[in-house]
Structure formats: C-alpha cells, structure tokens
Write an enzyme that holds these catalytic residues in place. Structure first.
Site, PDB file in Angstrom:
ATOM      1  N   HIS A 123      34.029  34.733 -54.959  1.00  0.00           N
ATOM      2  CA  HIS A 123      32.772  35.275 -54.288  1.00  0.00           C
ATOM      3  C   HIS A 123      33.688  35.985 -53.006  1.00  0.00           C
ATOM      4  CE1 HIS A 123      29.186  36.095 -52.014  1.00  0.00           C
ATOM      5  NE2 HIS A 123      28.434  35.777 -52.992  1.00  0.00           N
ATOM      6  N   ASP A 200      35.090  26.498 -51.941  1.00  0.00           N
ATOM      7  CA  ASP A 200      33.684  26.952 -52.113  1.00  0.00           C
ATOM      8  C   ASP A 200      32.678  26.138 -53.146  1.00  0.00           C
ATOM      9  OD1 ASP A 200      31.548  28.338 -52.325  1.00  0.00           O
ATOM     10  OD2 ASP A 200      32.498  30.473 -52.454  1.00  0.00           O
ATOM     11  N   GLN A 203      28.444  27.087 -55.687  1.00  0.00           N
ATOM     12  CA  GLN A 203      27.967  26.959 -57.115  1.00  0.00           C
ATOM     13  C   GLN A 203      28.127  25.581 -57.754  1.00  0.00           C
ATOM     14  OE1 GLN A 203      25.948  29.364 -58.339  1.00  0.00           O
ATOM     15  NE2 GLN A 203      26.527  31.065 -56.992  1.00  0.00           N
ATOM     16  N   LYS A 226      20.761  27.288 -52.610  1.00  0.00           N
ATOM     17  CA  LYS A 226      21.203  27.413 -53.969  1.00  0.00           C
ATOM     18  C   LYS A 226      21.087  25.886 -54.604  1.00  0.00           C
ATOM     19  CE  LYS A 226      24.931  30.930 -53.602  1.00  0.00           C
ATOM     20  NZ  LYS A 226      24.231  32.076 -53.936  1.00  0.00           N
ATOM     21  N   CYS A 364      28.909  40.147 -56.331  1.00  0.00           N
ATOM     22  CA  CYS A 364      29.694  40.039 -55.054  1.00  0.00           C
ATOM     23  C   CYS A 364      31.033  39.522 -55.408  1.00  0.00           C
ATOM     24  CB  CYS A 364      29.248  39.013 -53.935  1.00  0.00           C
ATOM     25  SG  CYS A 364      27.591  39.589 -53.199  1.00  0.00           S
TER      26      CYS A 364
END
Lengths: 406, 146
Positions: A123, A200, A203, A226, A364
């Site tokens: 991302h 990261d 997700q 999220k 993104c």
C-alpha cells in the site's frame, strides 16, 4: 462449530438498509469494516460517563478515563501477544504508525549508502514513507517483485539482502491480491543478518490471529477502523529494545518529562511516542471491538472467512472472461478481478447501482497496478458478517455487467 | 439551441427512467455514440486529471463557438461526456461560462460531481469552463466580440 451468522449480522445495524432500492451488500471491508452496536454503545457510554483528558488530573473522571485507556493498552498487548504494555503505542492509524517508524528509524539508523527493502505489493502508506526517507538520507530504496500467482518473489527478496540492508518493510496481507506473506520466515532470515523487519498489519489483524512474538518482527502496525473499531485510532507495536533507541516523533503533551529553556527530557515508553491529547474515544472503541473479536474467536473468524473466499473463487471461476489477480495459496478473504475488457470504473458503477459496495481503482497501490499493467481492479473484500448469498448477488451483478456492456 | 433548452431536453429524457440501471443503460448507449476525438489529441496534454478513467478533451474555436470533442477508456464516462458535449459544444464562450449546472442534479448525476469521488465529472465541467474562459480572453485581446 456453526458460525452464528444471523446473530452476528444483527450486531451490525448499518448492514440492514437498502441502497438504490436494493438490500445493501457491503464488500468494501478492506477499506473499512462496519462497527458492531456494542462498539458504538461503548463510545456513547464513554462520553456519557467517563469523558476526560487522561494522565493529568487527580480527579475522579480523569482517573477513570486513564484507567480505561491503559486497560485497553493491556488488552491490545494480549491480543497480539506483545511482550509488555510499553511496546504498544497508540497512533491515528496504520499510516501514522508507518510514518512514525520510517521517520524515526531513518533519523537514527539510515546513512548514505544504506538500503531498505520493500515489495511491489505494498500500500502507498508502506511504500512512500520509505521511498522518501531513503531519498532524504541518501539511502537506496529497493523493491522486490512477485510470482505469477501474486506471491512475493522470495528468491528476489533474499537476493537483495546484503551488508547494507537496514530494514525490510512489507505487508502481512496484500490489500489488492489478498496474499498472506510468510513474515515469520522472512523475519528469521533478516534477523540472521541483523536487519529489522516492519510488518504492515492493516489487512492482517482483522482476518488472522496475530502473534507478534511468534512472528518475531520488530514492528507491526494496524488500524482500528479495519477491525470493527472507530476511525482515527491505530496501533504501533515495536520491540521495546528498538523503540528505546528511536528518537521521539512529535513533540508536546504526554511525551514530555521535563522542559527547560535550553533542553527537554522525554517521557518513557510508550508515552514517548504519544504526543498531544490522545484519541481516548477511539481507544475505548478499539478495546470493545477486541472484546467482540475475542468472543467470536479469531480462529473461527479466519476459518469462516476462508469458506467465503473459497466459495467466491469457485463462483468467479465459473464465469467466462474473469481475470482474478492474486491466487496465492495463502490468501485472505478478498478478490481482485476484472471482467473481460470492461473498465473497472464501468463495472463498479453498475455493481454499486445493484446495491453492492465494491472498491474500484488502484487501491492505493499504483506501483502494483503498473507492475500488473492494468488501470485498476474491482475488489470485493469480505468480513465475517458477509454470507454466501451475498456472494451470489455479486456474481449475478457481474453477469448483469457483462450483459450491459456487451 | 440554447444551453438551457438542451439541458431541459436531457432532463426530460432521463425522467422517463426510474431505476438506476435503466438510466445507466441510456448513458452506456450514449457512450457508444460519442463523437470521437481526433486520435492526434489523445495525448497527455489533453488528458483531464482527477478521473478514475482516462478522459481526453479537445476544444477549438470556430465562428464564435467552441467545438468540443472527447474520448475516454470507460464507456459510462464516455456517455457522461457525450451529455456534456451535447450541451456545451457549439456554444459561445460567454454562454458556457454563465451556464447553470442544475441539470446534473436533476438527472441524478450529482454523485459524479462530488469532489470526493475521483470519477471526474467535476473535472470535465471545470475543464470545459476553462476552455471557454481561455477563448473568451483570447478573443477579447484580439478585439473580437464573441
């Protein structure tokens, strides 16, 4: 165990509405998930009974609000199995967590000639901060590519590692391809060469059970919104030892210890990185969302979502001229696809008018779109409150799109 | 025809359809019949930024009127451009600059105008008005009256 889907759906008031005279199907969960009623209620309760600035006052409300805030930190620490509370920093979201690390790690550790490795599936938020800090510090920013299934090309990644490599920044789960990266394996190899690893987790944390100590990564970043919590709250997990070494990111408020005219001393972890009045409401909501996820069980969530993904992949493969991007063996519950040569904007507009929220565009991840040589994709991303009946409606809408653009 | 008259015509055409999918069927058909831009103008210089799909827009000034041609890689976008061209092409710069944009709201395309949605109807309208302003200024400098 049978997943109590009807009960779960009743916990999310927003799902029960019509858009364009059709029942809403919400498949944009990778962008933001919906909030269960108890998260919304917890925030309301906080403002009705406990609201106050924290860590400062000696009065009743301040103590109560501080307790709620610090109790949340403890529970988040347990949720991802961090070593201790000092390793949990509250931020605005994943993007701020990533910028915090890129900026401070860059200042402390990156010198001209050093290298940072990232991947083409990142991302922008885990790509641009590293690209920019490398430009500033005269360091080299390197980007590993993918296999044809949309898995990370590990051979290429490992081939990039050398004595100048300082950090590897990669995503746990790709927001476009759904690929689950072998972060534990990559971390083990990086650590043999004394290279830090940042993951990261935006997700990852909402779909999979996360154990940062088992993963052994140095940093893990994620957002509340999220994972069924409010917007504007996020977390940076960092190993205590490395966080101690990093300089502060922003100045003022809780991160201060003592200020003199000519110098300032800084507070200890985790407060050193929490400048200004924090988002207590967000933290209270995040805590409640974690209670909710713990009650559902992250293993059960992952297994139910996997069944949704399997169902969607099977149904999609039955449609002619569908191109699915990302067919990794380890894949989270989202599908990115294109319908023949129909522009994703065209298809997305019609699917929206059929009451189904999917995402269209580059998600993104412009470098990834360039790499795949496509203008964008349609992305349906599932959460545990979605159903196979909703996937059937998506399939019907795809057939309708094919008919309309024939 | 005057801009307001064409706008009214467009609004009437769309009012026949209640369901969104029917409206989009009409837009898709319009997209297929968009008068094509000369290929030589399909370059970055004529690309409108701020759209999820690519849009090329070309304008020229002929006998006091602005002639617009355009293209896009998405059909719905082409349909929307076709509506804009039908309304604004072959009109004077002055009339384009003073045109009221209520029709967008009336046919229910307002969501396409929202600045938060990057699909660019607002960018297209802005670009058309910019062309009109540019031609108007140029003509005034040259002593013409549009």
């Amino acid at each position: 165990m049978i997943f109590p889907i009807d009960k779960i759906r009743s916990d999310f008031p927003i799902l029960h509405q019509e858009v364009y005279n059709r029942p809403l199907v919400y498949f944009d969960n990778a962008a933001s998930t919906q909030k269960p009623i108890r998260v919304i209620a917890a925030i309301q309760r906080y403002y009705e009974h406990d609201n106050c600035n924290i860590h400062r006052g000696v009065h009743y409300l301040s103590i109560k609000a501080t307790e709620a805030y610090e109790e949340a930190r403890k529970e988040i620490c347990e949720f991802i199995n961090a070593g201790n509370k000092r390793e949990i920093i509250f931020t605005k979201g994943t993007t701020e967590s990533l910028n915090l690390v890129a900026t401070t790690f860059g200042k402390r550790y990156l010198n001209p000639g050093d290298e940072v490795i990232s991947t083409i599936m990142e991302h922008h938020s885990n790509f641009v901060p590293w690209q920019q800090v490398c430009l500033e510090r005269g360091a080299r920013f390197r980007v590993a590519g993918l296999s044809s299934r949309g898995e990370l090309d590990l051979e290429e990644l490992y081939g990039m590692i050398n004595e100048k490599t300082r950090l590897i920044a990669l995503t746990h789960v790709s927001n476009v391809l759904g690929t689950i990266n072998p972060v534990k394996e990559i971390t083990a190899i990086a650590h043999q060469r004394n290279i830090a690893v940042l993951v990261d987790g935006a997700q990852g944390v909402s779909h999979l059970p996360v154990d940062v100590r088992d993963m052994d990564c140095d940093f893990y970043c994620f957002s509340g919104h999220k994972m069924y919590a409010p917007m504007g709250i996020g977390v940076l997990y960092g190993k205590e030892k490395i966080l101690e070494e990093l300089p502060p990111y922003q100045m003022g408020g809780e991160m201060i210890k003592e200020v003199y005219v000519d110098h300032t001393t800084f507070n200890e972890l985790p407060f050193k990185f929490e400048a200004g009045t924090p988002n207590v409401e967000g933290v209270v909501g995040l805590r409640e969302a974690i209670h909710y996820l713990n009650e559902l069980g992250m293993k059960e969530v992952a297994s139910y979502e996997e069944s949704l993904l399997k169902y969607a992949m099977e149904k999609l493969s039955g449609i002619e001229n569908i191109r699915v991007f990302g067919t990794s063996k380890q894949k989270a519950s989202l599908v990115s696809f294109l319908i023949g040569n129909i522009h994703p904007f065209d298809a997305g507009t019609i699917i929206d008018k059929m009451g189904i929220a999917v995402r269209t565009g580059h998600h993104c991840a412009m470098p990834l779109m360039d790499y795949l040589k496509i203008p964008g994709t349609l992305r349906a991303s599932f959460a545990f409150y979605n159903t196979t009946e909703e996937i059937d409606r998506l399939i019907a809408s795809i057939n309708k799109v094919k008919e309309m653009f024939k | 025809m005057k801009i307001e008259e064409i706008e009214e015509e467009v609004v009437n055409e769309f009012s026949a359809y209640e369901d969104w999918l029917d409206k989009y069927n009409v837009i898709i058909e319009m997209g297929k019949s968009l008068p094509m831009i000369d290929e030589k103008y399909k370059t970055d210089a004529f690309l409108i930024t701020g759209c999820q799909s690519k849009v090329w827009l070309h304008a020229e000034y002929l006998d006091g009127k602005i002639i617009l041609t355009a293209d896009s890689d998405a059909i719905i976008t082409k349909g929307i451009i076709n509506i804009l061209i039908r309304i604004f092409s072959n009109q004077s710069p002055e009339d384009i600059l003073h045109a009221n944009l209520d029709f967008i709201d009336k046919i229910g395309l307002k969501e396409h105008l929202s600045p938060t949605r990057n699909n660019g109807l607002s960018s297209m309208v802005k670009q058309i008005k910019l062309y009109a302003l540019a031609f108007k200024t140029k003509m005034e400098q040259q002593g013409y009256v549009g």
